[in-house]
Design an enzyme around this catalytic site. Structure first.
Site, mmCIF file in Angstrom:
data_model
loop_
_atom_site.group_PDB
_atom_site.id
_atom_site.type_symbol
_atom_site.label_atom_id
_atom_site.label_comp_id
_atom_site.label_asym_id
_atom_site.label_seq_id
_atom_site.Cartn_x
_atom_site.Cartn_y
_atom_site.Cartn_z
ATOM 1 N N THR A 354 0.828 -1.222 0.000
ATOM 2 C CA THR A 354 0.000 0.000 0.000
ATOM 3 C C THR A 354 0.853 1.259 0.000
ATOM 4 O OG1 THR A 354 -1.656 -1.236 1.232
ATOM 5 C CG2 THR A 354 -1.764 1.160 1.365
ATOM 6 N N VAL A 355 0.374 2.311 -0.635
ATOM 7 C CA VAL A 355 1.029 3.619 -0.525
ATOM 8 C C VAL A 355 0.057 4.606 0.101
ATOM 9 C CG1 VAL A 355 2.669 3.316 -2.433
ATOM 10 C CG2 VAL A 355 0.410 4.279 -2.912
#
Length: 507
Positions: A354-355
């Site tokens: 995830t970012v």
């Protein structure tokens, strides 16, 4: 020069950073610079967030991509807006069909766990509703990096290698397109190598030129449809054409005078809020205290037990969110916490890869934004010549017909990615978030308590050593947690593991 880019022998300290006309925070410097470039061109925080998000699909493809989902909390004109751009399951899928094909569980990889991607639609929706610059201008930096190349950073290289080793073990021709897209001569990039992703550029240009319609209703949708038919998947062009992100009302609890906001289910922000509601009944004297750790861990365990039982697509939830967030229910859950570690069990509120990024501009607008492929690159599926690496979120559905989050057609699953936002007395304090799957609500709780209970500055609140609950009585903690705390947690019945991989605690 000979050095190890993964090795750091000495502790370092970063100062708090102040800004007046705008700020962008991401996990990758090139993406942060892209967001700042939009602000300098006269764009607002929303333009900066979209540009940064698109750029991250290129420069950090190990955590998100063109097949990602996304969520956003947008503070603009003194109002907080929530955007749910998570995808739903294909209309043609069902548990019976998977069982007929011999699946005893929902697989992690391949064409089966792929859902409708939401991120490109999120960019379009945010741009149309709040952006000042054109979508084409906002996506241009990402297109340039994809065409002309970017230097591969240390964490990205390490994550790239991890995914490579996973996908090379998978059986089936459909996985070969990940290797043709993300390797050269069957090799991953080196540290600092200039790397190009021309197929990403092609798709990003198409999204920019058509305002996203080619991805969901045009020739890219046709390519996706053709691929999934060929390899016996379920995602279709009809699923893509029917997709639209949802504007939602953020959910909140008051924690010691501050209002903490999250996206409502199907996101797991509800877990963070339930935990905060439980621990606000305790008085924490100071951070490095085993009792503080113990009570926070127990609260998270209780909140997760409820979240994993009840959270699903909001259209299918059988429990009212307000009941889960009520003070009466939180008090009831709080009373189950003793001096010893307990096995987490869900309560009944009816009876009582995830970012993350955030942006701000000189006018006070702010965006808390998160997008993810889940488990690194996701499913391992890439449609040829598009650069679209698909997420594998369908794996998060339950395979039990009696579970609230059971797999069904056109349904959103329990989702791990969550943006956070903090307010006080009706005014914005700012966006916050961490990464790392099921660590995210745990990270939200720890960051918020560090800020509010222990009066840490924002950098210190992120730097402080973290813990995470794994399952049962199992917890992992960072190596810098003081030994007396570790020892006392063991005495209280926690099964403690010192975890040297700090990325697992939410970057």
């Amino acid at each position: 020069m000979k050095f190890n880019p993964e090795e750091y022998k000495y502790s370092s300290r970063r100062n708090v950073v102040y800004g007046h006309r705008g700020m962008v925070a991401t996990s990758q410097p090139l993406a942060s610079q892209t967001g700042l470039e939009m602000l300098k061109k006269g764009g607002n925080a929303v333009d900066a967030a979209i540009a940064t998000a698109a750029c991250l699909t290129v420069v950090e493809p190990t955590s998100n991509g063109l097949g990602s989902d996304a969520f956003a909390l947008v503070w603009i004109k003194d109002k907080l807006h929530g955007l749910n751009a998570s995808g739903y399951s294909p209309s043609s899928i069902s548990m019976d069909k998977l069982k007929d094909r011999g699946f005893n569980e929902i697989p992690k990889y391949g064409v089966i766990p792929v859902m409708v991607p939401g991120a490109p639609a999120a960019w379009v929706e945010l741009s149309e509703k709040f952006g000042k610059l054109s979508l084409k201008e906002v996506l241009n930096p990402a297109i340039n990096y994809a065409k002309n190349g970017f230097t591969v950073s240390v964490n990205v290289k390490k994550a790239w290698d991890t995914s490579y080793n996973i996908y090379k073990k998978q059986q089936g021709e459909e996985f070969k397109y990940w290797f043709s897209t993300f390797t050269k001569n069957n090799k991953t990039p080196e540290f600092g190598e200039l790397w190009k992703l021309p197929h990403h550029a092609y798709t990003l240009e198409s999204i920019a030129d058509t305002n996203g319609s080619s991805f969901y209703k045009g020739y890219i949708a046709d390519k996706i449809d053709e691929f999934f038919k060929k390899y016996n998947g379920y995602l279709s062009k009809e699923d893509l054409a029917n997709y639209k992100p949802e504007w939602v009302e953020p959910i909140t609890v008051n924690y010691r005078g501050y209002d903490v906001y999250e996206i409502p289910p199907n996101g797991q922000g509800l877990v963070a809020l339930m935990a905060l509601n439980i621990i606000k009944g305790f008085d924490f004297s100071y951070k490095d205290n085993s009792d503080t750790y113990h009570k926070q861990i127990e609260a998270i365990k209780l909140a997760f037990a409820d979240g994993q039982k009840y959270i699903t697509d909001s259209n299918y939830m059988k429990i009212n969110i307000n009941k889960l967030l009520s003070d009466d229910y939180s008090e009831k859950r709080r009373k189950t916490i003793t001096d010893m570690a307990l096995m987490p069990e869900s309560g009944d509120p009816n009876s009582g890869g995830t970012v993350y990024l955030c942006t701000a501009d000189g006018d006070g607008n702010m965006v808390s934004y998160i997008q993810s492929n889940y488990m690194g690159f996701g499913s391992g599926i890439v449609v040829p010549e598009t650069g679209i690496a698909f997420a594998n979120r369908l794996h998060n559905f339950s395979y039990d017909n009696n579970h609230d989050n059971c797999l069904m057609p056109n349904k959103k699953t329990y989702h791990t990615i969550i943006p956070g936002f903090l307010m006080k007395d009706g005014k914005a304090v700012g966006p916050f978030g961490v990464m790392g799957g099921f660590m995210q609500p745990q990270g939200h709780v720890q960051v918020i308590t560090n800020l509010i209970d222990f009066h840490m500055n924002p950098q210190e609140a992120l730097d402080a050593p973290r813990w995470q609950w794994i399952k049962g009585k199992q917890i992992e903690i960072e190596p810098t947690v003081p030994y007396h705390i570790v020892n006392d947690l063991i005495k209280r019945g926690h099964e403690v593991k010192i975890q040297p991989n700090l990325n697992s605690f939410g970057r």
